[in-house]
Design an enzyme around this catalytic site. Structure first.
Site, short mmCIF file in Angstrom:
data_model
loop_
_atom_site.label_atom_id
_atom_site.label_comp_id
_atom_site.label_asym_id
_atom_site.label_seq_id
_atom_site.Cartn_x
_atom_site.Cartn_y
_atom_site.Cartn_z
N ARG A 1 35.39 36.89 24.44
CA ARG A 1 33.96 37.09 24.61
C ARG A 1 33.35 37.59 23.32
O ARG A 1 33.98 38.34 22.57
CB ARG A 1 33.67 38.12 25.72
CG ARG A 1 34.09 37.62 27.08
CD ARG A 1 33.84 38.64 28.16
NE ARG A 1 34.50 38.23 29.38
CZ ARG A 1 34.57 38.96 30.49
NH1 ARG A 1 34.01 40.16 30.51
NH2 ARG A 1 35.18 38.51 31.55
N GLN B 1 43.22 39.45 31.11
CA GLN B 1 42.97 40.10 32.40
C GLN B 1 44.15 39.88 33.34
O GLN B 1 44.74 38.80 33.34
CB GLN B 1 41.73 39.49 33.06
CG GLN B 1 40.44 39.74 32.33
CD GLN B 1 39.30 39.03 33.03
OE1 GLN B 1 39.39 37.85 33.36
NE2 GLN B 1 38.20 39.75 33.24
N ASP C 1 44.06 38.93 36.29
CA ASP C 1 43.01 38.38 37.12
C ASP C 1 43.61 37.67 38.33
O ASP C 1 44.73 37.18 38.27
CB ASP C 1 42.21 37.38 36.28
CG ASP C 1 40.82 37.13 36.85
OD1 ASP C 1 40.44 37.81 37.81
OD2 ASP C 1 40.13 36.25 36.31
N HIS D 1 42.07 35.34 42.01
CA HIS D 1 41.00 34.97 42.94
C HIS D 1 41.61 34.67 44.28
O HIS D 1 42.55 33.88 44.36
CB HIS D 1 40.21 33.79 42.38
CG HIS D 1 39.50 34.15 41.11
ND1 HIS D 1 40.09 33.99 39.87
CD2 HIS D 1 38.28 34.72 40.90
CE1 HIS D 1 39.25 34.44 38.95
NE2 HIS D 1 38.16 34.89 39.54
N LYS E 1 30.38 44.49 45.01
CA LYS E 1 31.68 44.70 44.38
C LYS E 1 32.13 46.15 44.49
O LYS E 1 31.33 47.06 44.65
CB LYS E 1 31.66 44.25 42.93
CG LYS E 1 30.79 45.06 41.99
CD LYS E 1 30.88 44.48 40.59
CE LYS E 1 29.96 45.21 39.62
NZ LYS E 1 29.84 44.55 38.33
N HIS F 1 37.04 37.96 43.61
CA HIS F 1 37.51 38.14 42.23
C HIS F 1 38.11 39.54 42.19
O HIS F 1 37.44 40.49 42.60
CB HIS F 1 36.35 38.12 41.23
CG HIS F 1 35.48 36.91 41.30
ND1 HIS F 1 35.35 36.04 40.26
CD2 HIS F 1 34.66 36.45 42.28
CE1 HIS F 1 34.49 35.09 40.57
NE2 HIS F 1 34.05 35.31 41.80
#
Length: 650
Positions: free
Chosen positions: A364, A382, A384, A386, A466, A512
């Site tokens: 990023r 991450q 991460d 899902h 969230k 997420h």
RNA sequence: GCCGGCGUAGCUCAAUUGGCAGAGCAUCCGCCUUGUAAGCGGGGGGUUGAGGGUUCGAGUCCCUCCGCCGGCACCA
């Protein structure tokens, strides 16, 4: 006339024949209290000692030991600093100067920058004002009066603040000697009561936090009732500095940064060992929790980012490039990639919840001023995942996730965790019925965890509410690492669907979620949490076998081989240096265990273990020592006898 | 990105008003064969972040850029 009845914390009451001030009440109790009083709590509201109390109330006198004292004297110190600054640097305008968590600041408008030498001068001028022990005098004034007085001084920022005070609210000025400030209060009785203070740093700050408005100069300081408390705090700052992961990362040879790759870490062998240990641990935990792991492309065509909505919402944060007339973006997130995998075939409700995990390498465009060691980088990974599920699976999945997350944090040595619940923002996608459903499912799940939850109103993502998981480290700092976000929008945009029990097509919900957040940042936090002295299972080098003389070299080799066969990360030090030198070197490198071998150990086939930072030594025979160290170095999940390997691939 | 500070050997830091770039540690070589946080001796190591300017002369003064540090803003 009759005055009010004052009730004290211990339940006793006292009647007054006139509206007494806090100071009078304190004096009525004892002379000592009157001398120590700083302010007064009236029905839970902090007020000046000088203000008369007109109605019946419960009253507590605030003294320097009370928690309310700290912000009070810091706010006092901010005023004293402002007076000192205006005395030393005429023409400087004052703006705002509140007490904050660890001190106070005041923002000034002045063309010339303040230098560190200026801070010393300001401190001296402050000391004089404190010595003069000027009373803080509260004056209630009309809006016009306040306007007139600040206009006369040319204090345009104060005039702007004045204009922003709602009609009907009381306007007060606090005066110390001939200097005064627009201020809501309350303040202590006088400048002499501040105790110990210190100015710490000067920094830029936008007026009203708005980058389009003038840059002011902010001077930070701190204040405590006593010199001892101030010194303790300054010592704490030095301690934090000592733990700084940027310094330890270099000293422990874990990673480095360099100009040509700002915001991206170069991981050295030891640092990468730590990384892989964490990754392996997470892999086991995820597999045991029913996740599948994937890897998705780094470079993805613009068109996918357009469909996902990232091109519109997130473009300025994405690195892009052109190739053969195509616009590509380096992924800043993994979610669209995971949806592509979900979408490769028709999914059945029987497959749900489908938990797709990835150690996703993302990039990023972080502004240069935001970069900070491993904590804020441009390239990060991450942990991460899902979770594709049905709406009525949200609660169970959230609860399972919270349990997993807490267990993981505990394994890494973090016990203190708070949850923030970020609910619907003003600008959002999806209708209210969907939000009601998502929020209540999440609420139900977090309640089941029994963890402390605070509301973070309106801070949810535009696509769903969230949870933010904030952990507290060994020196009390907060770090937001974990997150869980409910998303109804992306499955829609990227047309994810499954066939339900009814034979019809349905839209899955996406959760997420991340536990560590970014591996880079989490490693930074871990280093600071342990001040570099990582638990044995995480230490890049777990044992160094160091010889006293070269006569022990072959035995040392044998020891190192044996320990390595037990799965320990071992290094051998058979250099010609003295043993005390070796101990020092490996201790500085934060190696948890040093095994010293000399002639005696070689003859008796023993091992002497020295733990980092301890003088005590432990003598064991070789096999016992190896078994014990291997046991101690077992990662916590394996030590519990949990799933030792992922289930076989399908 | 904005404000301020900083940038000298791998690390920590020196270098008079502009006047020969240095020390300790580390590294390398040699000696010492050592018992729990620094054994001894010697050698090598620098385009002073990069580029430009002022000056007889710049680590030092000026300008631009880069990076780092502290904040602010940002953290989808």
């Amino acid at each position: 006339m009759r005055g009010p009845t004052i009730t004290f914390p211990d339940g006793t009451r006292r009647d007054f024949d006139h509206p007494p001030t806090g100071a009078e009440i304190a004096a009525a109790i004892s002379r000592e209290l009157a001398e120590r009083a700083l302010a007064v709590m009236v029905d839970g509201e902090l007020r000046d000692l000088s203000e008369p109390i007109t109605t019946d109330a419960t009253v507590r006198i605030v003294t320097p030991e009370d928690p309310e004292a700290l912000p009070l004297i810091r706010h006092d110190a901010a005023h004293v600093m402002a007076e000192a600054v205006q005395k030393l640097y005429p023409g400087t305008q004052v703006t705002i100067g509140p007490a904050i968590e660890n001190g106070f600041y005041y923002d000034f408008a002045r063309d010339e920058p303040f230098t560190p030498e200026d801070l010393a001068k300001i401190e001296q001028a402050m000391a004089e004002i404190v010595r003069a022990d000027k009373p803080f005098v509260r004056e209630e004034v009309s809006r016009e009066e306040a306007r007139r007085r600040f206009a006369a001084l040319g204090e345009t920022y104060k005039l702007e603040i004045l204009d922003s005070i709602p009609e009907g609210e009381r306007i007060t000025i606090y005066r110390q000697g001939d200097w005064f400030d627009l201020c809501r209060g309350p303040h202590g009785p006088s400048t002499g009561r501040i105790g110990a203070f210190k100015l710490l740093k000067v920094a830029g700050a936008y007026w009203r936090g708005d980058p389009k408005r003038p840059m002011l100069q902010r001077i930070y300081g701190t204040a405590f009732p006593t010199k001892e408390e101030l010194d303790r705090y300054l010592h704490q700052l030095a301690e934090a500095e000592r733990r700084d992961h940027r310094r330890l990362g270099r000293e422990m040879d874990l990673f480095h940064f360099q100009e040509e790759a700002a915001g991206s870490a170069f991981w050295h062998p030891r640092g990468w060992t730590l990384w892989r240990e964490i990754e392996s641990y997470m892999r086991r935990r995820l597999a045991a929790a029913g996740y599948v792991e994937v890897k998705t492309p780094q470079l993805i065509d613009r068109s996918l980012w357009e469909r996902s909505g990232h091109w519109e919402k997130f473009r300025e944060h994405m690195f892009t490039l052109e190739f053969e007339d195509r616009a590509l973006a380096i992924k800043p997130m993994n979610c669209p990639g995971h949806v592509q995998i979900f979408n490769t075939r028709l999914r059945s409700y029987r497959e749900l919840p489908l938990r797709i995990a990835e150690f996703g390498s993302c990039h990023r465009k972080e502004p240069s001023g935001a970069l900070h060691g491993l904590m804020r980088v441009r390239a990060f990974t991450q942990d991460d995942a899902h979770i594709f599920c049905t709406p009525d699976q949200i609660t169970a999945e959230t609860a399972a996730f919270c349990a997993l997350l807490m267990s993981v944090y505990r394994d890494f040595g973090f016990e203190q965790v708070r949850i923030r619940f970020a609910d619907r923002p003003a600008v959002r996608a999806g209708d209210d019925a969907v939000w009601d459903q998502a929020e209540s499912a999440l609420w139900q799940a977090v309640r089941e965890t029994g963890l402390e939850v605070t509301l973070n109103p309106g801070e949810g993502a535009f696509y769903g509410p969230k949870l933010e998981f904030v952990l507290q480290d060994a020196i009390g700092r907060d770090w937001q690492c974990g997150t869980l976000q409910v998303d109804f929008v992306l499955p829609e945009r990227l047309d994810a669907s499954y066939i339900g029990a009814d034979g019809g097509k349905h839209r899955p919900v996406m959760l997420h979620r991340a536990i560590l957040g970014s591996l880079e940042r989490f490693i930074g936090i871990l280093i600071e949490q342990y001040a570099g002295r990582l638990p044995l299972w995480l230490a890049p080098v777990q044992v160094v076998v160091a010889t006293v003389t070269n006569d022990a070299d072959s035995y040392a080799r044998e020891v190192a081989d044996l320990l390595a066969r037990q799965g320990l990360r071992v290094e051998l030090d058979i250099s010609a240096d003295k043993i005390s030198y070796k101990v020092r070197q490996h201790s500085l490198a934060k190696v948890p265990v040093i095994a010293v071998v000399g002639r005696r150990e070689a003859e008796e086939r023993r091992l002497v273990l020295r733990r980092l930072g301890e003088q005590a030594q432990e003598q064991l025979d070789l096999e016992t020592a190896a078994a014990r160290l291997a046991g101690e170095a077992t990662p916590p999940d394996l030590a519990r006898g949990g799933a030792t390997r992922p289930p076989a691939a399908q």
